[in-house]
Scaffold this motif. Sequence first.
Motif, PDB file in Angstrom:
ATOM      1  N   SER A 292       0.828  -1.281   0.076  1.00  0.00           N
ATOM      2  CA  SER A 292      -0.036  -0.098   0.030  1.00  0.00           C
ATOM      3  C   SER A 292       0.963   1.390   0.004  1.00  0.00           C
ATOM      4  O   SER A 292       0.201   2.462   0.127  1.00  0.00           O
ATOM      5  CB  SER A 292      -0.725  -0.021   1.101  1.00  0.00           C
ATOM      6  OG  SER A 292      -0.289  -0.136   2.481  1.00  0.00           O
ATOM      7  N   GLY A 293       2.033   1.205   0.063  1.00  0.00           N
ATOM      8  CA  GLY A 293       3.085   2.309   0.073  1.00  0.00           C
ATOM      9  C   GLY A 293       4.384   2.099   0.696  1.00  0.00           C
ATOM     10  O   GLY A 293       4.594   0.982   0.672  1.00  0.00           O
ATOM     11  N   THR A 294       4.959   3.093   0.897  1.00  0.00           N
ATOM     12  CA  THR A 294       6.308   3.131   1.628  1.00  0.00           C
ATOM     13  C   THR A 294       6.138   2.836   3.121  1.00  0.00           C
ATOM     14  O   THR A 294       5.660   3.898   3.992  1.00  0.00           O
ATOM     15  CB  THR A 294       7.058   4.112   1.118  1.00  0.00           C
ATOM     16  OG1 THR A 294       7.144   4.518  -0.014  1.00  0.00           O
ATOM     17  CG2 THR A 294       8.595   4.357   1.790  1.00  0.00           C
ATOM     18  N   PRO A 295       6.663   1.882   3.805  1.00  0.00           N
ATOM     19  CA  PRO A 295       6.429   1.820   5.354  1.00  0.00           C
ATOM     20  C   PRO A 295       7.383   2.646   6.105  1.00  0.00           C
ATOM     21  O   PRO A 295       8.821   2.699   5.358  1.00  0.00           O
ATOM     22  CB  PRO A 295       6.610   0.355   5.435  1.00  0.00           C
ATOM     23  CG  PRO A 295       7.427  -0.115   4.510  1.00  0.00           C
ATOM     24  CD  PRO A 295       6.982   0.806   3.238  1.00  0.00           C
ATOM     25  N   VAL A 296       7.022   3.289   7.094  1.00  0.00           N
ATOM     26  CA  VAL A 296       7.924   4.335   7.612  1.00  0.00           C
ATOM     27  C   VAL A 296       9.079   3.461   8.519  1.00  0.00           C
ATOM     28  O   VAL A 296      10.347   3.981   8.402  1.00  0.00           O
ATOM     29  CB  VAL A 296       7.144   5.127   8.679  1.00  0.00           C
ATOM     30  CG1 VAL A 296       8.303   6.113   9.443  1.00  0.00           C
ATOM     31  CG2 VAL A 296       6.301   5.853   8.035  1.00  0.00           C
ATOM     32  N   ALA A 297       8.914   2.331   8.954  1.00  0.00           N
ATOM     33  CA  ALA A 297       9.535   1.541   9.543  1.00  0.00           C
ATOM     34  C   ALA A 297      10.756   1.125   8.662  1.00  0.00           C
ATOM     35  O   ALA A 297      11.917   0.965   9.109  1.00  0.00           O
ATOM     36  CB  ALA A 297       9.085   0.246  10.268  1.00  0.00           C
ATOM     37  N   ALA A 298      10.511   0.754   7.304  1.00  0.00           N
ATOM     38  CA  ALA A 298      11.894   0.257   6.409  1.00  0.00           C
ATOM     39  C   ALA A 298      12.613   1.455   5.960  1.00  0.00           C
ATOM     40  O   ALA A 298      13.796   1.429   5.865  1.00  0.00           O
ATOM     41  CB  ALA A 298      11.197  -0.157   5.119  1.00  0.00           C
ATOM     42  N   VAL A 299      11.900   2.663   6.020  1.00  0.00           N
ATOM     43  CA  VAL A 299      12.723   3.934   5.847  1.00  0.00           C
ATOM     44  C   VAL A 299      13.790   4.231   7.107  1.00  0.00           C
ATOM     45  O   VAL A 299      14.952   4.258   6.846  1.00  0.00           O
ATOM     46  CB  VAL A 299      11.988   5.048   5.438  1.00  0.00           C
ATOM     47  CG1 VAL A 299      12.969   6.465   5.227  1.00  0.00           C
ATOM     48  CG2 VAL A 299      11.140   4.949   4.217  1.00  0.00           C
ATOM     49  N   ALA A 300      13.329   3.727   8.214  1.00  0.00           N
ATOM     50  CA  ALA A 300      14.132   4.113   9.275  1.00  0.00           C
ATOM     51  C   ALA A 300      15.238   3.251   9.190  1.00  0.00           C
ATOM     52  O   ALA A 300      16.230   3.129   9.827  1.00  0.00           O
ATOM     53  CB  ALA A 300      13.176   4.250  10.654  1.00  0.00           C
ATOM     54  N   LEU A 301      14.779   1.897   8.968  1.00  0.00           N
ATOM     55  CA  LEU A 301      15.789   0.685   9.156  1.00  0.00           C
ATOM     56  C   LEU A 301      16.786   1.013   7.972  1.00  0.00           C
ATOM     57  O   LEU A 301      18.066   0.927   8.247  1.00  0.00           O
ATOM     58  CB  LEU A 301      15.138  -0.350   8.640  1.00  0.00           C
ATOM     59  CG  LEU A 301      15.969  -1.820   8.709  1.00  0.00           C
ATOM     60  CD1 LEU A 301      16.790  -1.864  10.161  1.00  0.00           C
ATOM     61  CD2 LEU A 301      15.204  -2.848   8.494  1.00  0.00           C
ATOM     62  N   THR A 362       0.765  -1.540  13.867  1.00  0.00           N
ATOM     63  CA  THR A 362       1.757  -2.677  14.323  1.00  0.00           C
ATOM     64  C   THR A 362       2.980  -2.090  13.777  1.00  0.00           C
ATOM     65  O   THR A 362       4.181  -2.609  14.443  1.00  0.00           O
ATOM     66  CB  THR A 362       1.483  -4.096  13.750  1.00  0.00           C
ATOM     67  OG1 THR A 362       1.405  -3.962  12.523  1.00  0.00           O
ATOM     68  CG2 THR A 362       0.070  -4.652  14.596  1.00  0.00           C
ATOM     69  N   GLY A 363       3.094  -1.456  12.791  1.00  0.00           N
ATOM     70  CA  GLY A 363       4.348  -0.934  12.163  1.00  0.00           C
ATOM     71  C   GLY A 363       5.169   0.197  12.932  1.00  0.00           C
ATOM     72  O   GLY A 363       6.298   0.644  12.818  1.00  0.00           O
ATOM     73  N   ALA A 364       4.453   0.667  13.944  1.00  0.00           N
ATOM     74  CA  ALA A 364       4.850   1.742  14.842  1.00  0.00           C
ATOM     75  C   ALA A 364       5.639   1.329  15.787  1.00  0.00           C
ATOM     76  O   ALA A 364       6.858   2.039  15.932  1.00  0.00           O
ATOM     77  CB  ALA A 364       3.651   2.451  15.687  1.00  0.00           C
ATOM     78  N   VAL A 365       5.925  -0.024  16.213  1.00  0.00           N
ATOM     79  CA  VAL A 365       6.961  -0.434  17.037  1.00  0.00           C
ATOM     80  C   VAL A 365       8.414  -0.452  16.336  1.00  0.00           C
ATOM     81  O   VAL A 365       9.360  -0.047  16.734  1.00  0.00           O
ATOM     82  CB  VAL A 365       6.559  -1.810  17.579  1.00  0.00           C
ATOM     83  CG1 VAL A 365       7.828  -2.609  18.297  1.00  0.00           C
ATOM     84  CG2 VAL A 365       5.566  -1.938  18.408  1.00  0.00           C
ATOM     85  N   SER A 366       8.294  -1.073  15.162  1.00  0.00           N
ATOM     86  CA  SER A 366       9.587  -1.073  14.320  1.00  0.00           C
ATOM     87  C   SER A 366       9.892   0.428  13.810  1.00  0.00           C
ATOM     88  O   SER A 366      11.159   0.689  14.114  1.00  0.00           O
ATOM     89  CB  SER A 366       9.450  -1.710  13.090  1.00  0.00           C
ATOM     90  OG  SER A 366      10.623  -1.971  12.377  1.00  0.00           O
ATOM     91  N   ALA A 367       8.942   1.387  13.567  1.00  0.00           N
ATOM     92  CA  ALA A 367       9.497   2.588  13.200  1.00  0.00           C
ATOM     93  C   ALA A 367      10.071   3.260  14.574  1.00  0.00           C
ATOM     94  O   ALA A 367      11.099   4.138  14.192  1.00  0.00           O
ATOM     95  CB  ALA A 367       8.342   3.376  12.790  1.00  0.00           C
TER      96      ALA A 367
END
Length: 394
Positions: A292-301, A362-367
């Motif tokens: 659905s788009g670019t996950p913020v957690a992947a950018v931070a990683l 759920t992606g907020a934890v990794s972000a």
Amino acid sequence: MTRPDDPATLPGDPAPFASVPERPAEIPPRSTARRAPSGTTRRGPADPVKSLLHDHRDLCERAVDPLEIAAGLEAHGLTDRTAARYRHRDVFALAEELYARMPPRTREPAAGGPPGPDTEARAAWTLLALLPGAAALATAGVLRVTEGVLGEGTRALVTVVGAVLACLALRACLGRGPLRAPEGAGRAGMYACWLLSYAVYGEGLLAQVMTGGPDGPWVGTPGPLLGLAAAVAPAAWCAHLFTVRAHRKLAGSRALEEFGAGVRPLLLAAVTLFLAALLPLLYLADLGLGGSGTPVAAVALGVLFFVARLLAAHGLPEPGTVALAGACAVEAGAPALVLAARLPGLEPLARPVDALVSAGGTGAVSALACGGAAVGLLLHAALALSRASAHTRS
């Protein structure tokens, strides 16, 4: 005539004009030369630079230019203020005199020389940097084409083979070029594997744990893995540009503070340039795999990986390892707190995770884990990479 108060004419003196025998001097004459107090010796050589050259002779013999000597002196704790003790205005001027005092035979340029335009070398490590993304893209293409044709076991085998090829390509890429760590990366590889695994399966696992599970296999999201693999090539070029510009800044600086003030904007520019390349790659990878788009957690990683590897490439792997370990601890702690809250009396342990997931999913934890570690590591890199000793050539 004599004066009445003259000692030679005291009343009653029978011989006022008799000669008085000369008395020896009670106080010896003062010597013109000052003698040092007993038990003390004169300290300090007449030439302080000679003593410094003796202490750092190995450094001066290996150096191919005064800049390496200046960086080595800074690594040993010498600053511009300390250079004043050796009668020089800054560390660079002191390094130039040390370099000039070495015999000519020890000052021949090394075979490698300073970083310059080497087309063949750059083409070699650029090709290696493209291999991880190519392996990941080929694996994703095969899985997409064979969907509904191959069985689950065969598709799992294709995924494993593709992952192994991507790991081998990444290892070859990190073995040479601007991303090579001369002193190794320590345990950073183990933490990186955990973070990549969580980027693919972590959100599904946390979602099941939050709803009473885990109660079965959870669905993975390979989009971040594909985007990060494709971003290895831009990361190598950004690291190369930063290293070259930093060496040029070092050659044109006359003081350590001046060099540090010029390197910090270069670091920020390199991270910004990598981020500009990472965002579209993650978006296209996630979109191509049905996301659905670019996950913020992947950018931070991705930013965390880039800064950690940049530090390791300049001989500073420990801060990156600590930052990666901290991000792993936060990601592992979130489901652990939710599971521990099921025990009687420990229900409050899950409240921070519940609040975080309710606010950002759920992606907020990794972000939060990767973003916080990336920001902290970037602040440390701004200080560590602004030192001349971080840019010495091996």
